[in-house]
Design a protein around this motif. Sequence first.
Motif, PDB file in Angstrom:
ATOM      1  N   ALA A   1       0.710  -1.152  -0.164  1.00  0.00           N
ATOM      2  CA  ALA A   1      -0.012  -0.077  -0.009  1.00  0.00           C
ATOM      3  C   ALA A   1       0.709   1.231   0.047  1.00  0.00           C
ATOM      4  N   ILE A   2       1.842   1.382   0.929  1.00  0.00           N
ATOM      5  CA  ILE A   2       2.843   2.453   0.938  1.00  0.00           C
ATOM      6  C   ILE A   2       3.653   2.563  -0.241  1.00  0.00           C
TER       7      ILE A   2
ATOM      8  N   MET B   1       3.146   5.698  13.449  1.00  0.00           N
ATOM      9  CA  MET B   1       2.581   5.607  11.788  1.00  0.00           C
ATOM     10  C   MET B   1       1.323   5.174  11.734  1.00  0.00           C
ATOM     11  N   PHE B   2       0.535   4.579  13.002  1.00  0.00           N
ATOM     12  CA  PHE B   2      -0.720   4.142  13.000  1.00  0.00           C
ATOM     13  C   PHE B   2      -1.804   4.740  13.722  1.00  0.00           C
TER      14      PHE B   2
ATOM     15  N   PRO C   1      -2.627   8.997   0.197  1.00  0.00           N
ATOM     16  CA  PRO C   1      -2.490   7.586  -0.116  1.00  0.00           C
ATOM     17  C   PRO C   1      -2.233   6.738   1.070  1.00  0.00           C
ATOM     18  N   MET C   2      -1.493   7.421   2.064  1.00  0.00           N
ATOM     19  CA  MET C   2      -1.127   6.610   3.142  1.00  0.00           C
ATOM     20  C   MET C   2      -2.493   6.734   4.160  1.00  0.00           C
ATOM     21  N   ASP C   3      -3.044   7.528   4.174  1.00  0.00           N
ATOM     22  CA  ASP C   3      -4.211   7.437   5.149  1.00  0.00           C
ATOM     23  C   ASP C   3      -5.226   6.359   4.704  1.00  0.00           C
ATOM     24  N   LYS C   4      -5.456   6.369   3.368  1.00  0.00           N
ATOM     25  CA  LYS C   4      -6.163   5.002   2.724  1.00  0.00           C
ATOM     26  C   LYS C   4      -5.585   3.664   3.029  1.00  0.00           C
TER      27      LYS C   4
END
Length: 281
Positions: free
Chosen positions: A63-64, A131-132, A156-159
């Motif tokens: 994802a990242i 990061m969480f 994108p990271m939030d997703k």
Amino acid sequence: MSPDDDRNDGLFGGSGETRTRLPEGEGGGDDVYGGMRRSPRGGRTSSRSLVTVVGVVVLLIAAIAFANRGGEESSSGDGDGKKPDAAATAPTGEKPVGGKNGGIPSGYAHDEQGAQSAASNYAVALGGTGMFQVDSRHGIVDAIYTPNAAAKLKGPMDKAYSTKFLETLGLDAKGNPPPGSTFVSRTVPVGTKVLKYNNDEAEIAVWYMGLLGMSGQRSTNPVSSTWQTWTFTLRWSDGDWKITADSQKSGPTPVPGDERASTSDDISKAIEEYGGFTYAR
């Protein structure tokens, strides 16, 4: 962090030949967090929870990686063709950084040692529990990426860190663990290697051991270790090293030792009592 990177899921059990020993419970059985009875050899019996952890790690990396596609482009050439030299960490060299940016060490030397120090500390920040949670994650990204890369990464990271993803780890929608449990996510750099350096841009590989899981009596995802190499492309920006792009791949992975796995209480206590380091050459 590329979805196409090699994976080494065998480190979580593989063919069942791992020598990791699980903690003994009263009555001679082995008890790992959730109270499930285990056989003396723990390679296969905890496969369901370990496969879950592996899946979570792979999902997060993929994802990242997708998010990083929108970051700044960087060259991946061979530079001058010179084979990078390994340099052992020593008590000599540049002084450890004294500054902080959002709680992350900053103010690195404008040289190879400074770039290695930055990459190591950035791996620690990106592999930590901060990061969480949304606010702390945005702060970390703003602190260590170039402004352009950070602006493209946060959405994108939030997703990627979605509510469903957090639930897979046992966290609530805000990234908090259940009462009485300790969420563990920690990156421990083992060494660094300079792949490329040309004064204002550097490519640094960080070999590290990662810890991920939930420590608690009812946890179904015990804290497990993984070995990875994290490669950062850094640019000298606004008086410090900042990330423009990064990727990960599995390994090198050592052969598991013969130590007995600790109990949930021991892991929780260790996480609370043993703090991390500021890494510097």
